[in-house]
Structure formats: C-alpha cells, structure tokens
Design a protein around this motif. Structure first.
Motif, short mmCIF file in Angstrom:
data_model
loop_
_atom_site.label_atom_id
_atom_site.label_comp_id
_atom_site.label_asym_id
_atom_site.label_seq_id
_atom_site.Cartn_x
_atom_site.Cartn_y
_atom_site.Cartn_z
N SER A 100 73.58 31.95 56.75
CA SER A 100 73.25 33.11 55.93
C SER A 100 73.18 32.70 54.47
CB SER A 100 74.30 34.22 56.11
OG SER A 100 75.60 33.75 55.76
N SER A 101 72.54 33.54 53.67
CA SER A 101 72.38 33.24 52.25
C SER A 101 73.71 33.37 51.52
CB SER A 101 71.34 34.18 51.63
OG SER A 101 70.08 34.03 52.25
N GLY A 102 73.88 32.57 50.47
CA GLY A 102 75.10 32.66 49.68
C GLY A 102 75.38 31.39 48.91
N SER A 103 76.51 31.37 48.23
CA SER A 103 76.97 30.20 47.48
C SER A 103 77.90 29.39 48.36
CB SER A 103 77.69 30.63 46.20
OG SER A 103 76.84 31.40 45.36
N TYR A 104 77.65 28.09 48.43
CA TYR A 104 78.43 27.23 49.32
C TYR A 104 79.01 26.04 48.55
CZ TYR A 104 76.48 29.64 53.40
OH TYR A 104 76.13 30.58 54.33
N VAL A 105 80.26 25.75 48.86
CA VAL A 105 80.90 24.54 48.36
C VAL A 105 80.62 23.43 49.37
CG1 VAL A 105 83.10 23.42 47.84
CG2 VAL A 105 82.71 25.80 47.13
N VAL A 106 80.00 22.34 48.91
CA VAL A 106 79.64 21.25 49.82
C VAL A 106 80.28 19.96 49.33
CG1 VAL A 106 77.45 22.42 50.30
CG2 VAL A 106 77.52 20.56 48.63
N PRO A 107 80.50 19.00 50.21
CA PRO A 107 81.13 17.74 49.82
C PRO A 107 80.35 17.00 48.74
CG PRO A 107 81.08 17.96 52.21
CD PRO A 107 80.24 19.06 51.67
N GLY A 108 81.06 16.55 47.71
CA GLY A 108 80.45 15.77 46.66
C GLY A 108 79.81 16.56 45.54
N ALA A 109 79.73 17.88 45.68
CA ALA A 109 79.08 18.71 44.67
C ALA A 109 80.10 19.19 43.64
CB ALA A 109 78.40 19.91 45.32
N LEU A 110 79.68 19.26 42.39
CA LEU A 110 80.56 19.72 41.32
C LEU A 110 80.52 21.22 41.14
CD1 LEU A 110 79.94 17.03 38.53
CD2 LEU A 110 81.16 16.84 40.71
N THR A 111 79.47 21.85 41.65
CA THR A 111 79.30 23.30 41.60
C THR A 111 78.75 23.75 42.96
OG1 THR A 111 77.04 23.09 40.74
CG2 THR A 111 78.81 23.28 39.11
N PRO A 112 78.79 25.04 43.25
CA PRO A 112 78.27 25.51 44.54
C PRO A 112 76.75 25.34 44.66
CG PRO A 112 79.79 27.11 43.60
CD PRO A 112 79.48 26.12 42.52
N VAL A 113 76.31 25.22 45.89
CA VAL A 113 74.88 25.21 46.22
C VAL A 113 74.47 26.63 46.58
CG1 VAL A 113 73.12 24.32 47.80
CG2 VAL A 113 75.01 22.84 47.07
N GLU A 114 73.35 27.06 46.04
CA GLU A 114 72.85 28.40 46.33
C GLU A 114 71.83 28.32 47.47
OE1 GLU A 114 74.18 31.02 44.94
OE2 GLU A 114 75.44 29.76 43.65
N ILE A 115 72.20 28.87 48.61
CA ILE A 115 71.34 28.85 49.79
C ILE A 115 70.67 30.21 49.97
CG2 ILE A 115 71.27 28.66 52.31
CD1 ILE A 115 71.74 25.99 51.00
N ASN A 116 69.36 30.19 50.14
CA ASN A 116 68.60 31.41 50.43
C ASN A 116 67.88 31.20 51.75
OD1 ASN A 116 66.52 33.44 50.53
ND2 ASN A 116 66.87 33.80 48.35
N VAL A 117 68.45 31.77 52.81
CA VAL A 117 67.90 31.58 54.14
C VAL A 117 66.52 32.22 54.26
CG1 VAL A 117 68.23 32.12 56.59
CG2 VAL A 117 70.17 31.37 55.20
N GLU A 118 66.35 33.38 53.64
CA GLU A 118 65.07 34.08 53.72
C GLU A 118 63.94 33.26 53.11
OE1 GLU A 118 67.95 35.44 52.66
OE2 GLU A 118 68.31 36.62 54.49
N LYS A 119 64.22 32.58 52.01
CA LYS A 119 63.21 31.74 51.37
C LYS A 119 63.22 30.31 51.90
CE LYS A 119 63.06 34.20 46.93
NZ LYS A 119 63.20 34.05 45.45
N ASN A 120 64.18 30.01 52.78
CA ASN A 120 64.32 28.67 53.34
C ASN A 120 64.47 27.61 52.25
OD1 ASN A 120 64.52 26.66 55.31
ND2 ASN A 120 62.30 26.29 55.31
N GLU A 121 65.41 27.86 51.34
CA GLU A 121 65.62 26.90 50.26
C GLU A 121 67.07 26.88 49.82
OE1 GLU A 121 63.20 28.15 46.96
OE2 GLU A 121 64.66 29.68 46.33
N GLY A 122 67.47 25.75 49.31
CA GLY A 122 68.77 25.61 48.68
C GLY A 122 68.58 24.94 47.33
#
Length: 243
Positions: free
Chosen positions: A206-228
């Motif tokens: 689902s769309s949202g802000s995600y904390v991922v390994p190695g990242a200094l800030t969250p990744v913004e995922i937009n499932v509807e647009k199929n992009e992060g």
C-alpha cells in the motif's frame, strides 16, 4: 604521515574498476540503481579524472579508497550545490576546490580508523592541485538509525565531549572541518514498486512512507502510480587547506 601505500588511478588505471565496484558494494543498491545522476555519471567521471581517485594498500592488499572531484565554488554556503547531479564534471574546466565524494573501506578493514586516513589523502590531493579547500557532501553514517528525525535536528546532536554525535561527521570535525549547510538532494532515487522491492528485500502493498535498510529518510511509495521516491539530504562540510 600515513602507514600505507597510496596509489592514484592516473598512475594505476586498473584501480578505476576496483573503486567503482567497491562503491556499489558499500552503498545501498537504490543509490546506484535508482539515482539517475549517480548511475549515469559515476563510471565516466572516474575515468575522466583519474588523478583525483586513489586507493590505500597495506601489505599489498587494497584496504580503502577515495573518490574526489574538482569543482568551482564561490566560497559561500549558498553557492554550494543543492543536488548531487552537479558534482560530476565530464571534462577539464576552471576549478578551485576539491570535493570529497566517497570514502570507501573494504569490509575486512572496517573499524580500524581508516576513514581519517582517507580524509588526509583527500586533503593532500586538494593541496597538490593548488586548492584552498576540500568540501564534502557528507552522508552521516548513523543517520540511518534515526530515519524519522529531520536532518537539521540530527546534525545538532553532540556528545558529552562536545564533538558531533555522528561518527563520519565527527571524523571530519576532528580534522577541523566546519559545517556549512544541509544539501537538500544528496540522493534522489526513483523506481517502480517492483524495483524498490528488489532493492530493499521488502514488500510494499500500500502507499505510504517506509523506513528501508540503509536509507537516511523514509521512502515514499505510491502504489497507484507504481513509483517510489527517495530524497536524501547530505551535509556540506569544508576543510580549509593551508596555503
């Protein structure tokens, strides 16, 4: 001064692919695969400016490497680039500073204080080219532990002894580097949801802000647009080179 064999890539061209390979091994995949500026510029840049790239050898084994770049800078905090895309010249020009792009320590040699030695060689390269400053868009190496904290707050943290909290920034500070300002877009990595799942080993349902390994800030995922989209700020620091 340094108990290493220092080899530059202009004298040892075989170092270029080794430095490029080590860079990709040490940084998160999404940086080299998702940031178009870095992905398209890194290898051509290394080949174009070999005298700025080096490796440290101990007992005939490569233990560390450094990537630097010549740049023009007007000397003001406002004049420092906002984006990493502006850090990779492709040809000789009018330059007046050396920019530290990456300090790389092979995994088996980490934890032995080599980051200080890398910076000392970078300062030496700046001096050899007649530059008065070594500037660095520092990627704070403990910021990934606090990805939800704004960078402006993180870089204010200091230890009880008065030095900066972040270890990599602290190495710079101990060599008398000063903080100029935050670089808003040190990394801009973009990809499809599937690409981000491959890069991180996570699922994004689902769309949202995600904390991922190695990242200094969250990744913004937009499932509807199929992009992060991942935008990482870095921190500009400057070493004055005695003339």
């Amino acid at each position: 001064m340094l108990d290493f064999d220092i080899r530059t890539a202009d004298e040892h061209p075989e170092l270029i692919p080794r430095i490029a390979k080590l860079s990709r091994e040490l940084f998160p995949r999404f940086i080299f695969e998702g940031d178009r500026a870095i992905r398209d510029s890194w290898d051509p840049f290394l080949e174009s400016f070999p005298s700025y790239q080096f490796a440290l050898f101990k007992d005939y084994e490569m233990v560390a490497a450094g990537v630097t770049s010549p740049l023009w800078w007007d000397g003001s905090s406002e004049g420092l680039p906002d984006r990493s895309a502006n850090l990779y010249p492709r040809e000789e020009g009018e330059f007046n500073v050396c920019c530290a792009l990456a300090g790389l320590v092979v995994p088996s040699a980490q934890g032995k204080g080599l980051s200080r030695s890398i910076l000392l060689v970078m300062r030496r390269i700046a001096e050899q080219h007649g530059f008065s400053s070594l500037i660095a868009p520092v990627r704070p190496n403990h910021k990934e532990r606090y990805p939800l904290l704004p960078m402006k707050d993180y870089i204010e943290w200091r230890r009880e002894d008065g030095y900066l909290f972040d270890p990599w920034m602290r190495v710079h500070e101990r060599l008398h580097a000063s903080v100029h300002r935050i670089m808003p877009e040190g990394v801009r990595a973009e990809g499809t949801v599937a690409e981000w799942e491959e890069w991180t080993g996570m699922r994004f349902m689902s769309s949202g802000s995600y904390v991922v390994p190695g990242a200094l800030t969250p990744v913004e995922i937009n499932v509807e647009k199929n992009e992060g989209v991942y935008i990482e700020p870095n921190v500009w620091m400057e070493h004055k080179i005695p003339q």
